[in-house]
Design an enzyme around this catalytic site. Structure first.
Site, PDB file in Angstrom:
ATOM      1  N   ARG A  11       0.808  -1.217   0.000  1.00 33.02           N
ATOM      2  CA  ARG A  11       0.000   0.000   0.000  1.00 33.02           C
ATOM      3  C   ARG A  11       0.844   1.272   0.000  1.00 33.02           C
ATOM      4  O   ARG A  11       0.593   2.194  -0.774  1.00 33.02           O
ATOM      5  CB  ARG A  11      -0.913   0.046   1.241  1.00 33.02           C
ATOM      6  CG  ARG A  11      -2.166  -0.747   1.135  1.00 33.02           C
ATOM      7  CD  ARG A  11      -2.617  -1.174   2.508  1.00 33.02           C
ATOM      8  NE  ARG A  11      -1.627  -2.087   3.044  1.00 33.02           N
ATOM      9  CZ  ARG A  11      -1.596  -3.387   2.738  1.00 33.02           C
ATOM     10  NH1 ARG A  11      -2.503  -3.897   1.979  1.00 33.02           N
ATOM     11  NH2 ARG A  11      -0.640  -4.168   3.211  1.00 33.02           N
ATOM     12  N   ARG A  52      11.686   3.540   3.370  1.00 33.73           N
ATOM     13  CA  ARG A  52      11.247   2.562   4.377  1.00 33.73           C
ATOM     14  C   ARG A  52      12.449   1.704   4.733  1.00 33.73           C
ATOM     15  O   ARG A  52      13.168   1.237   3.838  1.00 33.73           O
ATOM     16  CB  ARG A  52      10.117   1.685   3.847  1.00 33.73           C
ATOM     17  CG  ARG A  52       9.857   0.510   4.789  1.00 33.73           C
ATOM     18  CD  ARG A  52       8.598  -0.223   4.515  1.00 33.73           C
ATOM     19  NE  ARG A  52       7.438   0.597   4.820  1.00 33.73           N
ATOM     20  CZ  ARG A  52       6.190   0.145   4.767  1.00 33.73           C
ATOM     21  NH1 ARG A  52       5.954  -1.102   4.417  1.00 33.73           N
ATOM     22  NH2 ARG A  52       5.180   0.940   5.059  1.00 33.73           N
ATOM     23  N   HIS A  76       5.497   6.026  11.375  1.00 37.98           N
ATOM     24  CA  HIS A  76       4.983   5.925   9.995  1.00 37.98           C
ATOM     25  C   HIS A  76       4.024   7.107   9.795  1.00 37.98           C
ATOM     26  O   HIS A  76       2.812   6.953   9.740  1.00 37.98           O
ATOM     27  CB  HIS A  76       4.256   4.582   9.845  1.00 37.98           C
ATOM     28  CG  HIS A  76       3.983   4.161   8.432  1.00 37.98           C
ATOM     29  ND1 HIS A  76       4.114   4.998   7.344  1.00 37.98           N
ATOM     30  CD2 HIS A  76       3.563   2.964   7.929  1.00 37.98           C
ATOM     31  CE1 HIS A  76       3.793   4.327   6.242  1.00 37.98           C
ATOM     32  NE2 HIS A  76       3.463   3.102   6.574  1.00 37.98           N
TER      33      HIS A  76
HETATM   34  N1  ASP Z   1       1.530  -1.588   6.761  1.00 34.74           N
HETATM   35  C1  ASP Z   1       1.776  -1.153   8.120  1.00 34.74           C
HETATM   36  C2  ASP Z   1       3.239  -0.829   8.331  1.00 34.74           C
HETATM   37  O1  ASP Z   1       4.007  -0.821   7.392  1.00 34.74           O
HETATM   38  C3  ASP Z   1       1.231  -2.085   9.134  1.00 34.74           C
HETATM   39  C4  ASP Z   1       1.789  -3.486   9.163  1.00 34.74           C
HETATM   40  O2  ASP Z   1       2.736  -3.819   8.450  1.00 34.74           O
HETATM   41  O3  ASP Z   1       1.249  -4.282   9.950  1.00 34.74           O
HETATM   42  O4  ASP Z   1       3.630  -0.561   9.445  1.00 34.74           O
END
Ligand code: ASP
Length: 313
Positions: free
Chosen positions: A53, A103, A131
């Site tokens: 996402r 990231r 985040h």
């Molecule tokens: N997509 C979110 C994150 O990158 C939550 C997860 O990975 O559980 O932190």
């Protein structure tokens, strides 16, 4: 171009949040109005951890603003595999792109990397740290579904390693929300986060080990995945895996207006039978990533607009 980095939700004032959410709503209503705003702009994507996402919505957002992306690709195919340091990688890619999205599995990586670059750097998740852009889309979704004033929210699951939780909890102190944190003892919020929240004069910070007692009072329930990849010991993960699952039986005690959110991906925290109910807002939440990141990128890349204090000139 402004050179402000976006590293933590602690940078957001209430006014910043309202500016971004209002602008995201404007973009959502008429994306064509900004379709050429950043023609020729290149966004560098540096993802050292899996992402669906966040990465795809940043890419969509940049393209919908008329720009494009350059993507470092997987670690396997990049010079990181040859032992390149993060500082060198970001210094190289800032020469190719107008802004960077990073990231990384290590908490603090975005802060460190931002010290080596002049173009805006956005933290898209640093280990169990923060985040902040997820927080903006979470706030947008909360505002659309429940409103941000007089909010009572339950935040449940892996509060220790969940970076989306840490970012959201700090941002919600701008709205005096009543925040209930529900987790097994071993996955409680880090003590320094609880301390910081109290320092912010957050009115209602409560910790619980069970959802039952507070579920009826909640406007929003924010469910999170147990972050298996962050556990130093797989046995410790196995002890808490599968705790706190939501299904239609759980929701019998909930208000009809309860909004259920989840940053996704889910594993087994929310039964699929909830997806078709009025409670489910998690797919809408994921879709909100595009207008919200369009608004954030535009504000970071424009001379005439500013958010996020840090580095303001
Ligand atoms: N997509 C979110 C994150 O990158 C939550 C997860 O990975 O559980 O932190």
């Amino acid at each position: 171009m402004r050179h402000d980095h976006l590293i933590t939700s602690k940078q957001f004032s209430r006014a910043d949040i309202e500016t971004v959410l209002d602008y995201a709503a404007e973009i959502d209503a008429d994306p064509s109005a900004v379709a050429d705003r950043h023609a020729g702009t290149l966004l560098g994507l540096l993802f050292f951890e899996p992402s669906t996402r966040t990465k795809m919505s940043f890419e969509t957002a940049m393209k919908r603003l008329g720009g494009d992306v350059v993507d470092m690709g997987s670690i396997e195919s990049s010079s990181v595999k040859k032992g390149e340091t993060l500082a060198d990688t970001v210094r190289v890619i800032e020469g190719y792109a107008d802004a960077l999205v990073l990231r990384h599995p290590k908490e603090g990586a975005a802060t460190m990397a931002s010290e080596f670059v002049d173009v805006p750097l956005v933290n898209a998740g640093d280990g169990a740290g923060q985040h902040p852009t997820q927080t903006m889309l979470d706030l947008y979704t909360i505002r659309e579904n429940a409103g941000l004033d007089d909010l009572t929210i339950g935040i449940m699951g892996d509060l220790k390693y969940g970076r989306t939780v840490h970012s959201l909890a700090y941002a919600l102190t701008n709205f005096d929300a009543h925040q209930h944190f529900i987790s097994p003892e071993s996955l409680q919020l880090p003590r320094e986060v609880v301390y910081d929240l109290h320092q912010q004069d957050a009115p209602g910070i409560r910790e619980h080990d069970s959802l039952e007692e507070i579920l009826p009072s909640l406007d929003v329930l924010y469910v999170t995945r147990i972050q298996r990849e962050r556990f130093p010991d797989e046995n410790e993960y196995q002890k808490v895996a599968g705790e706190y699952q939501i299904d239609s039986d759980t929701l019998e005690a909930a208000s009809d207006d309860l909004t259920i959110m989840h940053p996704l991906p889910r594993v087994d925290e929310i039964a699929p039978e909830i997806d078709e109910t009025e409670h489910a807002a998690y797919f809408e939440q994921a879709h909100n990533g595009v207008p919200v990141r369009m608004a954030l990128l535009d504000l970071l890349l424009s001379d005439d607009k500013a958010i996020g204090g840090e580095g303001d000139e």
